[in-house]
Design a protein around this motif. Structure first.
Motif, PDB file in Angstrom:
ATOM      1  N   TYR A  56     -11.552   1.953   0.860  1.00  0.00           N
ATOM      2  CA  TYR A  56     -11.158   1.538   2.207  1.00  0.00           C
ATOM      3  C   TYR A  56     -12.179   2.013   3.239  1.00  0.00           C
ATOM      4  CZ  TYR A  56      -8.356   1.210   6.484  1.00  0.00           C
ATOM      5  OH  TYR A  56      -7.897   0.933   7.754  1.00  0.00           O
ATOM      6  N   HIS A  57     -12.632   3.253   3.131  1.00  0.00           N
ATOM      7  CA  HIS A  57     -13.523   3.822   4.141  1.00  0.00           C
ATOM      8  C   HIS A  57     -14.983   3.426   3.933  1.00  0.00           C
ATOM      9  CE1 HIS A  57     -10.494   6.176   6.188  1.00  0.00           C
ATOM     10  NE2 HIS A  57     -10.074   6.662   5.036  1.00  0.00           N
ATOM     11  N   SER A  64       0.814  -1.215   0.000  1.00  0.00           N
ATOM     12  CA  SER A  64       0.000   0.000   0.000  1.00  0.00           C
ATOM     13  C   SER A  64       0.849   1.266   0.000  1.00  0.00           C
ATOM     14  CB  SER A  64      -0.925   0.004   1.222  1.00  0.00           C
ATOM     15  OG  SER A  64      -1.646   1.213   1.301  1.00  0.00           O
ATOM     16  N   GLY A  74      -8.529   4.289  -3.886  1.00  0.00           N
ATOM     17  CA  GLY A  74      -8.106   3.422  -2.794  1.00  0.00           C
ATOM     18  C   GLY A  74      -8.665   3.845  -1.454  1.00  0.00           C
ATOM     19  N   LEU A  75      -8.600   5.125  -1.146  1.00  0.00           N
ATOM     20  CA  LEU A  75      -9.062   5.585   0.149  1.00  0.00           C
ATOM     21  C   LEU A  75     -10.579   5.526   0.262  1.00  0.00           C
ATOM     22  CD1 LEU A  75      -6.619   8.581   0.764  1.00  0.00           C
ATOM     23  CD2 LEU A  75      -6.529   6.280   1.732  1.00  0.00           C
ATOM     24  N   SER A  76     -11.291   5.842  -0.808  1.00  0.00           N
ATOM     25  CA  SER A  76     -12.755   5.777  -0.747  1.00  0.00           C
ATOM     26  C   SER A  76     -13.235   4.339  -0.578  1.00  0.00           C
ATOM     27  CB  SER A  76     -13.384   6.416  -1.992  1.00  0.00           C
ATOM     28  OG  SER A  76     -12.979   5.742  -3.180  1.00  0.00           O
ATOM     29  N   TYR A 132      -0.665   4.163   0.196  1.00  0.00           N
ATOM     30  CA  TYR A 132      -1.501   5.200   0.790  1.00  0.00           C
ATOM     31  C   TYR A 132      -1.794   4.989   2.264  1.00  0.00           C
ATOM     32  CZ  TYR A 132      -2.134   5.671  -4.227  1.00  0.00           C
ATOM     33  OH  TYR A 132      -1.904   5.785  -5.568  1.00  0.00           O
ATOM     34  N   MET A 133      -1.169   3.990   2.898  1.00  0.00           N
ATOM     35  CA  MET A 133      -1.281   3.844   4.343  1.00  0.00           C
ATOM     36  C   MET A 133      -0.097   4.532   5.001  1.00  0.00           C
ATOM     37  SD  MET A 133      -0.090  -0.153   4.980  1.00  0.00           S
ATOM     38  CE  MET A 133      -0.323   0.005   6.757  1.00  0.00           C
ATOM     39  N   ARG A 172      -5.895   0.329   1.726  1.00  0.00           N
ATOM     40  CA  ARG A 172      -6.073   1.677   1.194  1.00  0.00           C
ATOM     41  C   ARG A 172      -5.586   1.790  -0.243  1.00  0.00           C
ATOM     42  NH1 ARG A 172      -4.239   1.442   6.300  1.00  0.00           N
ATOM     43  NH2 ARG A 172      -5.164   2.729   7.958  1.00  0.00           N
ATOM     44  N   ASP A 173      -5.068   0.695  -0.788  1.00  0.00           N
ATOM     45  CA  ASP A 173      -4.459   0.751  -2.124  1.00  0.00           C
ATOM     46  C   ASP A 173      -4.946  -0.422  -2.972  1.00  0.00           C
ATOM     47  OD1 ASP A 173      -2.947   1.498  -4.268  1.00  0.00           O
ATOM     48  OD2 ASP A 173      -1.014   1.419  -3.239  1.00  0.00           O
ATOM     49  N   ARG A 193      -5.210   7.273  -5.661  1.00  0.00           N
ATOM     50  CA  ARG A 193      -5.325   7.548  -4.222  1.00  0.00           C
ATOM     51  C   ARG A 193      -6.792   7.710  -3.824  1.00  0.00           C
ATOM     52  NH1 ARG A 193      -2.308   9.650   0.064  1.00  0.00           N
ATOM     53  NH2 ARG A 193      -0.439   9.703  -1.221  1.00  0.00           N
ATOM     54  N   TRP A 194      -7.545   8.466  -4.616  1.00  0.00           N
ATOM     55  CA  TRP A 194      -8.957   8.679  -4.281  1.00  0.00           C
ATOM     56  C   TRP A 194      -9.724   7.365  -4.296  1.00  0.00           C
ATOM     57  CZ3 TRP A 194     -13.320   7.621  -7.211  1.00  0.00           C
ATOM     58  CH2 TRP A 194     -14.529   8.083  -6.680  1.00  0.00           C
TER      59      TRP A 194
END
Length: 261
Positions: free
Chosen positions: A145-146, A118, A141-143, A120-121, A153-154, A138-139
């Motif tokens: 994840y949440h 990852s 992966g993070l979206s 983005y962690m 996150r990736d 990045r957007w």
């Protein structure tokens, strides 16, 4: 000795640029391993160097992809040809850190079906590369994840380890490009199978030329991004999807027409 990890590397006319990447992998992977250099055609410029490496180190296996051209088909073929219970997919451009292959493989051995490197962690980073591609990755992966709890996150990074039997059971539907990492992460999330991640530092390639085409591959990425938001699926349902896809790809047998005089 049966390898503990199969490292699948799709290659396309890398030429001698493959050598620095392979030198790092052969030096840094300490687990019993095989390294599959998967090429689409016998005249690929990577082949002579792959054969030279194989003569010097028995871990290296040059393999000819017969599933069709392109990175997705090369990765599919490589995973099907893998001998180890854990398969790590990494790229030939040297952007991934081969020192993490052992760590990713060990996560799968401990019970996860997907282990992601990852960017983005905390502790991860992406250095270089096209700005638009970085922002979109990045957007996404993070979206994911949440909002979907995919466990990493990736999800879009191709540098991942997989439980080989999990991949063979759920199948790979991607045929276009490098979206396989996102597809398999999304399938693991839909099946509520464990996914884990390790931080990685991704460095833009220094040698050779990138074969990633964002415009061409974006629709496939969007397909699997949306897929991750669906309801829970059982492993049996995912396996049934694989069977349907494979059946749809089978050529329709021609029927000879009888003629009467």
């Amino acid at each position: 000795m049966r390898p503990r990890v199969s490292v699948v590397i799709p290659v396309y006319n890398e030429g001698d640029a493959i050598m620095p990447c392979m030198e790092r992998i052969l030096r840094d992977v300490l687990l019993p391993a095989e390294i599959l250099l998967v090429h689409d055609t016998p005249d690929d410029t990577t082949v002579p160097y792959a054969q030279k490496l194989a003569m010097a180190d028995p871990r290296v296996r040059p393999v000819l992809n017969t599933y069709g051209r392109g990175p997705a088909n090369a990765i599919r073929f490589g995973i099907d040809a893998a001998l180890a219970p854990v398969t790590v997919v990494t790229m030939a451009d040297g952007c991934d850190d081969p020192r993490q292959i052992d760590g990713l493989a060990r996560l799968v051995e401990r019970g996860v079906v997907v282990a992601a490197a990852s960017r983005y962690m905390p502790g991860g980073q992406q250095v270089g590369g096209p700005r638009l591609k970085r922002l979109m990755s990045r957007w996404a992966g993070l979206s994911l994840y949440h909002f979907t709890r995919v466990g990493t996150r990736d999800a879009t990074n191709s540098f991942k380890a997989y439980h080989t039997d999990f991949v063979r059971q759920v199948g790979i539907e991607s045929r276009a490009g490098f979206e396989i990492g996102l597809e398999l992460t999304a399938k693991a999330a839909r099946a509520r199978m464990p996914v884990a991640e390790l931080p990685t530092i991704w460095l833009d390639r220094q040698l050779g030329e990138s074969h990633f085409d964002l415009g061409r591959f974006l629709p496939s990425y969007l397909r699997w991004y949306r897929f991750a938001f669906g309801r829970r699926l059982t492993m049996e349902q995912l396996a049934a999807r694989r069977v349907r896809v494979e059946a749809a790809e089978q050529p329709v047998p021609s029927v000879a027409l009888e003629t009467t005089s």
